[in-house]
Motif scaffolding. Structure first.
Motif, PDB file in Angstrom:
ATOM      1  N   THR A  79      13.337  -5.217   0.866  1.00 18.43           N
ATOM      2  CA  THR A  79      11.873  -4.597   0.647  1.00 18.43           C
ATOM      3  C   THR A  79      11.399  -5.208   1.477  1.00 18.43           C
ATOM      4  OG1 THR A  79      12.965  -2.829  -0.618  1.00 18.43           O
ATOM      5  CG2 THR A  79      10.423  -3.044  -0.460  1.00 18.43           C
ATOM      6  N   SER A  81       6.882  -6.030   1.404  1.00 20.62           N
ATOM      7  CA  SER A  81       6.035  -5.990   1.141  1.00 20.62           C
ATOM      8  C   SER A  81       4.420  -6.314   1.582  1.00 20.62           C
ATOM      9  CB  SER A  81       5.858  -6.217  -0.278  1.00 20.62           C
ATOM     10  OG  SER A  81       5.507  -6.655  -0.944  1.00 20.62           O
ATOM     11  N   THR A  83       0.310  -7.971   1.478  1.00 20.60           N
ATOM     12  CA  THR A  83      -0.794  -7.892   0.765  1.00 20.60           C
ATOM     13  C   THR A  83      -1.433  -8.159   1.918  1.00 20.60           C
ATOM     14  OG1 THR A  83      -0.623  -8.631  -1.046  1.00 20.60           O
ATOM     15  CG2 THR A  83      -0.680  -6.473  -0.913  1.00 20.60           C
ATOM     16  N   SER A  93       0.578  -7.021   9.828  1.00 22.77           N
ATOM     17  CA  SER A  93       2.600  -6.305   9.290  1.00 22.77           C
ATOM     18  C   SER A  93       3.035  -7.684   9.846  1.00 22.77           C
ATOM     19  CB  SER A  93       2.786  -5.751  11.282  1.00 22.77           C
ATOM     20  OG  SER A  93       2.511  -6.601  12.143  1.00 22.77           O
ATOM     21  N   CYS A 108       6.226  -3.646   8.539  1.00 28.45           N
ATOM     22  CA  CYS A 108       5.137  -3.472   7.495  1.00 28.45           C
ATOM     23  C   CYS A 108       4.224  -3.407   7.515  1.00 28.45           C
ATOM     24  CB  CYS A 108       6.040  -4.681   6.168  1.00 28.45           C
ATOM     25  SG  CYS A 108       4.555  -4.156   4.913  1.00 28.45           S
ATOM     26  N   SER A 109       3.726  -2.622   7.755  1.00 37.51           N
ATOM     27  CA  SER A 109       1.990  -2.603   8.045  1.00 37.51           C
ATOM     28  C   SER A 109       1.100  -2.954   6.814  1.00 37.51           C
ATOM     29  CB  SER A 109       0.824  -1.291   7.950  1.00 37.51           C
ATOM     30  OG  SER A 109       1.891  -1.076   9.408  1.00 37.51           O
ATOM     31  N   GLY A 111      -0.648  -3.207   3.159  1.00 37.15           N
ATOM     32  CA  GLY A 111      -0.865  -2.493   2.089  1.00 37.15           C
ATOM     33  C   GLY A 111      -0.054  -1.860   2.222  1.00 37.15           C
ATOM     34  N   THR A 112       1.223  -1.872   2.215  1.00 32.93           N
ATOM     35  CA  THR A 112       2.037  -0.350   2.322  1.00 32.93           C
ATOM     36  C   THR A 112       3.707  -1.958   2.270  1.00 32.93           C
ATOM     37  OG1 THR A 112       3.049  -0.955   4.652  1.00 32.93           O
ATOM     38  CG2 THR A 112       1.170   1.226   3.988  1.00 32.93           C
ATOM     39  N   SER A 113       4.565  -0.821   1.665  1.00 35.58           N
ATOM     40  CA  SER A 113       6.232  -2.108   1.982  1.00 35.58           C
ATOM     41  C   SER A 113       7.013  -1.091   3.246  1.00 35.58           C
ATOM     42  CB  SER A 113       7.065  -1.704   1.027  1.00 35.58           C
ATOM     43  OG  SER A 113       7.029   0.021   0.789  1.00 35.58           O
ATOM     44  N   ALA A 114       8.745  -1.495   3.602  1.00 40.39           N
ATOM     45  CA  ALA A 114       9.010  -0.719   4.435  1.00 40.39           C
ATOM     46  C   ALA A 114      10.430  -1.949   3.377  1.00 40.39           C
ATOM     47  CB  ALA A 114       8.657  -1.975   5.462  1.00 40.39           C
TER      48      ALA A 114
END
Length: 145
Positions: A79, A81, A83, A93, A108-109, A111-114
């Motif tokens: 994962t 993340s 920020t 990103s 991963c943008s 403020g999000t996670s991928a």
């Protein structure tokens, strides 16, 4: 809660058990490695090496990108993340590339996670890219297994 913690520490002391505590998030400051145009992917020895489970902080100039070398110890789903410390409304990103420069998994943008599938003992490059804002960004990113 404080009484419970004190009781646990007292019982541990009486039994001679050592109790240690550590911070769950360690932030390391890393130098960025900006890709020089024309440099082959296999010539990126200058990219700082990062590890899973550690949060890293780096400064990235506006519309620039930085690369970091990552070699997973385990095969599986990781994962990512990302920020931004002082401008959470900015844009950026993070994504992985293999040693041939091919994209691996989703980006991963900010403020999000991928989630991305990575193989053990292979060299990947994590790219953090700043793409919105006027002064650049201070990103904090982490890769967790």
């Amino acid at each position: 809660m404080k009484k419970l913690v004190a009781l646990v520490l007292l019982v541990a002391a009486l039994l001679g058990v050592a109790v240690t505590a550590r911070a769950t998030v360690k932030i390391e400051y890393v130098a960025q490695y900006e890709e020089v145009r024309g440099v082959a992917w296999d010539n990126r020895q200058n990219a700082p090496t990062i590890q899973a489970g550690v949060a890293y902080k780096t400064s990235i100039a506006w519309k620039e990108k930085s690369y970091f070398k990552f070699c997973p110890e385990k095969t599986g789903i990781y994962t990512i993340s990302l920020t931004e410390e002082w401008n959470p409304t900015g844009g950026g990103s993070g994504r992985f590339f293999d040693s041939n420069g091919e994209q691996v998994g989703d980006a991963c943008s900010l403020g999000t996670s991928a989630k991305v599938a990575l193989n053990a003992n292979r060299v990947y490059y994590f790219r953090a890219k700043e793409w919105s804002g006027s002064y650049g960004a201070e990103f904090i990113f982490a890769i967790c297994f």
